[in-house]
Motif scaffolding. Structure first.
Motif, PDB file in Angstrom:
ATOM      1  N   UNK A 214       0.764  -1.280   0.045  1.00  0.00           N
ATOM      2  CA  UNK A 214      -0.030   0.017   0.073  1.00  0.00           C
ATOM      3  C   UNK A 214       0.901   1.110   0.072  1.00  0.00           C
ATOM      4  N   UNK A 215       2.192   1.196   0.078  1.00  0.00           N
ATOM      5  CA  UNK A 215       3.088   2.173  -0.455  1.00  0.00           C
ATOM      6  C   UNK A 215       3.146   2.500  -1.876  1.00  0.00           C
ATOM      7  N   UNK A 216       3.922   3.533  -2.079  1.00  0.00           N
ATOM      8  CA  UNK A 216       3.939   4.244  -3.642  1.00  0.00           C
ATOM      9  C   UNK A 216       5.589   4.139  -3.838  1.00  0.00           C
ATOM     10  N   UNK A 217       5.916   3.725  -4.998  1.00  0.00           N
ATOM     11  CA  UNK A 217       7.433   3.892  -5.433  1.00  0.00           C
ATOM     12  C   UNK A 217       7.481   4.891  -6.578  1.00  0.00           C
ATOM     13  N   UNK A 218       8.082   6.175  -6.278  1.00  0.00           N
ATOM     14  CA  UNK A 218       8.429   7.354  -7.207  1.00  0.00           C
ATOM     15  C   UNK A 218       9.578   7.125  -7.727  1.00  0.00           C
ATOM     16  N   UNK A 219       9.577   7.358  -9.248  1.00  0.00           N
ATOM     17  CA  UNK A 219      10.730   6.927  -9.989  1.00  0.00           C
ATOM     18  C   UNK A 219      11.143   8.249 -10.646  1.00  0.00           C
ATOM     19  N   UNK A 220      12.370   8.652 -10.519  1.00  0.00           N
ATOM     20  CA  UNK A 220      12.873   9.913 -11.167  1.00  0.00           C
ATOM     21  C   UNK A 220      13.939   9.644 -12.068  1.00  0.00           C
ATOM     22  N   UNK A 221      14.090  10.611 -13.138  1.00  0.00           N
ATOM     23  CA  UNK A 221      15.294  10.350 -14.258  1.00  0.00           C
ATOM     24  C   UNK A 221      16.343  10.935 -13.357  1.00  0.00           C
ATOM     25  N   UNK A 222      17.622  10.250 -13.358  1.00  0.00           N
ATOM     26  CA  UNK A 222      18.569  10.611 -12.804  1.00  0.00           C
ATOM     27  C   UNK A 222      19.502  11.661 -13.499  1.00  0.00           C
ATOM     28  N   UNK A 223      19.510  12.704 -13.177  1.00  0.00           N
ATOM     29  CA  UNK A 223      20.243  13.965 -14.125  1.00  0.00           C
ATOM     30  C   UNK A 223      21.651  13.727 -14.402  1.00  0.00           C
ATOM     31  N   UNK A 224      22.467  13.322 -13.463  1.00  0.00           N
ATOM     32  CA  UNK A 224      23.878  13.103 -13.637  1.00  0.00           C
ATOM     33  C   UNK A 224      23.970  12.061 -14.954  1.00  0.00           C
ATOM     34  N   UNK A 225      23.398  11.188 -15.132  1.00  0.00           N
ATOM     35  CA  UNK A 225      23.484  10.417 -16.271  1.00  0.00           C
ATOM     36  C   UNK A 225      23.294  10.877 -17.452  1.00  0.00           C
ATOM     37  N   UNK A 226      22.819  12.210 -17.765  1.00  0.00           N
ATOM     38  CA  UNK A 226      22.490  12.787 -19.093  1.00  0.00           C
ATOM     39  C   UNK A 226      23.319  13.947 -19.086  1.00  0.00           C
ATOM     40  N   UNK A 227      24.500  14.315 -18.243  1.00  0.00           N
ATOM     41  CA  UNK A 227      25.136  15.348 -18.283  1.00  0.00           C
ATOM     42  C   UNK A 227      25.878  15.567 -19.584  1.00  0.00           C
ATOM     43  N   UNK A 228      26.341  14.752 -20.565  1.00  0.00           N
ATOM     44  CA  UNK A 228      26.992  15.099 -21.814  1.00  0.00           C
ATOM     45  C   UNK A 228      25.863  15.599 -22.945  1.00  0.00           C
ATOM     46  N   UNK A 229      24.527  14.838 -22.686  1.00  0.00           N
ATOM     47  CA  UNK A 229      23.533  15.613 -23.601  1.00  0.00           C
ATOM     48  C   UNK A 229      23.161  16.806 -23.055  1.00  0.00           C
TER      49      UNK A 229
END
Length: 253
Positions: A214-229
């Motif tokens: 009954x809890x929730x998993x929130x997923x976020x894009x990990x910004x540091x993995x896209x630093x070159x872009x």
């Protein structure tokens, strides 16, 4: 996985579809002190009226999720209460080229403001990671104008925020994501907002899903993995031109 992605994106975007409005708040959150998060940006499509959150990372760039409005987005800076919006600013969207609504990953987009923001007490930028392996504080904060209850429309026009804690990466998913878990966090309408850890924007709200307990998993894009872009996208035309010519000269030399 593609079905899960589609369903969970709908959970976050339902308040962004026609007939709904982004007048809500983080589940378990509190009202932000007005204009205490001056980097927060309200995004709304001029035609569909779809809405999302975002955050200012440079005077002329907003960072958000790639599944947010891309066709006719307008951004509103310095917003606390969505009933009192300032003049909107037109933007040019730059979604990640590998993003696909039918699969996970690469849920990141930059919006280039056609009129750069004038920085002030109510409008300012937030720092994002400088290196890929930068240490991240587990004590974080998420904010936005999404629903206050996961499965019930509960409007609130003002910006809300809540403290959340990162879980271990092995319980999260892919390397380009960060996760928080519990009864507090982002819900419908909070897509594109920042996950702020230690004063740095480390993640972008992407999607959430119910868990068996009954809890929730929130997923976020990990910004540091896209630093070159990111760094390539926000380079000024002059800098890009200089690097192009420098590369040609280096080859000649």
């Amino acid at each position: 996985m593609s079905i899960l992605w589609h369903v969970t994106c709908l959970l976050l975007l339902r308040s962004c579809t026609p007939g709904f409005s982004m007048q809500d708040g983080i589940v378990g959150g509190i009202d932000s002190v007005p204009h205490s998060r001056p980097y927060m940006v309200y995004i709304r499509d001029k035609v569909s009226k779809q809405t999302c959150g975002g955050f200012l990372v440079r005077e002329d760039f907003v960072m958000t999720a790639a599944h947010c409005p891309q066709r006719h987005p307008m951004v509103y800076l310095g917003v606390n209460d969505t009933k009192h919006l300032p003049d909107g600013v037109e933007v040019e969207p730059f979604p990640h080229s590998e993003f696909n609504m039918n699969s996970t990953g690469h849920d990141i987009m930059l919006l280039k403001l056609k009129s750069p923001a004038t920085l002030s007490k109510t409008v300012s930028t937030i720092t994002f990671p400088k290196t890929k392996n930068e240490a991240i504080s587990k004590d974080c904060m998420v904010m936005g104008w999404g629903w206050k209850k996961y499965h019930h429309e509960s409007p609130s026009n003002v910006l809300k925020e809540a403290n959340v804690t990162l879980i271990d990466s092995e319980n999260c998913g892919t390397a380009d994501t960060l996760c928080t878990e519990g009864s507090t966090g982002p819900a419908r309408g909070d897509s594109g907002g920042p996950l702020v850890c230690g004063g740095v924007a480390q993640g972008i709200v992407s999607f959430s899903k119910d868990k068996a307990n009954a809890s929730y998993l929130a997923v976020y894009t990990h910004i540091s993995h896209y630093l070159p872009w990111i760094n390539h996208t926000i380079k000024s035309p002059t800098q890009q031109q200089y690097e192009t010519w420098k590369g040609k000269l280096d080859k000649l030399i």
